[in-house]
Motif scaffolding. Structure first.
Motif, PDB file in Angstrom:
ATOM      1  N   ALA A  53     -20.695   4.957 -31.707  1.00 57.86           N
ATOM      2  CA  ALA A  53     -21.235   3.658 -30.791  1.00 57.86           C
ATOM      3  C   ALA A  53     -21.844   4.122 -29.670  1.00 57.86           C
ATOM      4  O   ALA A  53     -22.963   3.815 -29.077  1.00 57.86           O
ATOM      5  N   ALA A  54     -21.220   5.019 -28.809  1.00 59.64           N
ATOM      6  CA  ALA A  54     -21.647   5.354 -27.191  1.00 59.64           C
ATOM      7  C   ALA A  54     -22.573   6.576 -27.555  1.00 59.64           C
ATOM      8  O   ALA A  54     -23.684   6.733 -26.611  1.00 59.64           O
ATOM      9  N   ALA A  55     -22.429   7.431 -28.395  1.00 64.06           N
ATOM     10  CA  ALA A  55     -23.362   8.700 -28.305  1.00 64.06           C
ATOM     11  C   ALA A  55     -24.049   8.775 -29.799  1.00 64.06           C
ATOM     12  O   ALA A  55     -24.949   9.865 -29.824  1.00 64.06           O
ATOM     13  N   GLY A  56     -24.077   8.015 -30.708  1.00 65.94           N
ATOM     14  CA  GLY A  56     -24.648   8.226 -31.942  1.00 65.94           C
ATOM     15  C   GLY A  56     -24.348   9.323 -32.673  1.00 65.94           C
ATOM     16  O   GLY A  56     -25.022   9.839 -33.696  1.00 65.94           O
ATOM     17  N   ARG A  57     -23.118  10.042 -32.523  1.00 63.09           N
ATOM     18  CA  ARG A  57     -22.622  11.227 -33.240  1.00 63.09           C
ATOM     19  C   ARG A  57     -21.105  11.165 -33.659  1.00 63.09           C
ATOM     20  O   ARG A  57     -20.646  10.327 -33.124  1.00 63.09           O
ATOM     21  N   THR A  58     -20.663  12.005 -34.633  1.00 63.79           N
ATOM     22  CA  THR A  58     -19.451  11.908 -34.597  1.00 63.79           C
ATOM     23  C   THR A  58     -18.725  12.613 -33.670  1.00 63.79           C
ATOM     24  O   THR A  58     -19.292  13.343 -32.782  1.00 63.79           O
ATOM     25  N   PRO A  59     -17.271  12.552 -33.262  1.00 62.15           N
ATOM     26  CA  PRO A  59     -16.762  13.559 -32.464  1.00 62.15           C
ATOM     27  C   PRO A  59     -16.797  14.937 -32.629  1.00 62.15           C
ATOM     28  O   PRO A  59     -16.958  15.584 -31.619  1.00 62.15           O
TER      29      PRO A  59
END
Length: 286
Positions: free
Chosen positions: A206-212
């Motif tokens: 949600a915050a970065a558009g990527r997986t951790p």
């Protein structure tokens, strides 16, 4: 009473190959007419700065629109919307297309499933629209490139402006960035935050558009590049500095993602001076 200003453009094939092209820009205020129902073959971002109204989505639901808000009009999706007939609203719009819309959608910057997106403050996005409007002057030889570049900026500004989301100030992202080079798994990072791995994935997506994993890898590889370019540390030491105990695994990963082996990257990008005497400059981001 209503005020309307619009410009439309027809970029050429070479401009489309740049990734994004702007097809039109408009600034409107007041008791504007209802739009649609209609279906477009391109994207439109409609920024509502003041006022309220409604949007009827493709599934027939009527959704209330209260400023500040963003209306996402996406290709092939029917839409129908309009302001409150008594008071109107203040809107600006940018129409755009191009092959880069696919990765922007994948990364969460364009949200086909959210036709109405509440915004915190549309000021930065409106400033980008104003730059597009200025670039739209008749006879501007840089029109297509200038407006296309601004669409990239607009998508970033709208991503930052979403209500209920954060970027640089997000505490989870800040902690992940701080600890990215520690030899921790995604599950380890989640546990440090009292979260399940699934909850961490949801928060970072949600915050970065990527997986951790992708978020951490980007930070690790960026730091590894800095160490390779600016120091004479052995590759094994660089690997340990960025969280990899196995230098062979690090080298394979680096080569696969960067396209160059660590040694080759150093040969190409090295800024290190042999011997003492180099004083690092302050980090401009700090």
């Amino acid at each position: 009473m209503r005020h309307t200003w619009m410009r439309y453009f027809t970029p050429g094939p070479a401009h489309h190959r740049l990734g994004l092209v702007c097809l039109g820009v408009g600034l409107q205020h007041g008791s504007l007419p209802t739009v649609g129902p209609r279906t477009l073959d391109h994207h439109v971002a409609v920024i509502i700065s003041s006022g309220n109204g409604w949007l009827r989505s493709a599934d027939g639901r009527r959704v209330a629109v209260t400023a500040p808000a963003l209306l996402w009009l996406t290709p092939g999706t029917s839409h129908h919307y309009g302001p409150d007939p008594d008071h109107g609203w203040d809107e600006s719009f940018v129409a755009f297309t191009g092959p880069a819309t696919a990765p922007y959608t994948e990364l969460g910057y364009i949200e086909p499933d959210r036709p109405v997106v509440p915004l915190r403050d549309p000021a930065d996005a409106r400033a980008v629209v104003a730059r597009i409007a200025r670039a739209a002057r008749r006879g501007n030889p840089l029109l297509e490139v200038e407006t296309g570049a601004a669409v990239h900026e607009l998508l970033v500004a709208l991503r930052r402006a979403r209500a209920g989301t954060a970027t640089e100030t997000d505490p989870v992202l800040q902690a992940l960035a701080r600890d990215a080079c520690l030899p921790l798994t995604v599950a380890d990072h989640a546990a440090r935050h009292g979260m399940t791995p699934a909850a961490l994935r949801t928060a970072v997506r949600a915050a970065a558009g990527r997986t951790p994993k992708e978020y951490l890898l980007g930070i690790r590889l960026g730091r590894a590049k800095e160490l390779l370019a600016a120091t004479e540390l052995p590759v094994a030491a660089v690997a340990r500095r960025v969280g990899y105990d196995d230098p062979a695994y690090f080298s394979r990963l680096f080569t696969r993602r960067v396209g160059l082996a660590p040694v080759r990257f150093r040969q190409q990008e090295s800024r290190a001076l042999p011997g003492p005497g180099s004083t690092p400059r302050p980090d401009p981001a700090s």
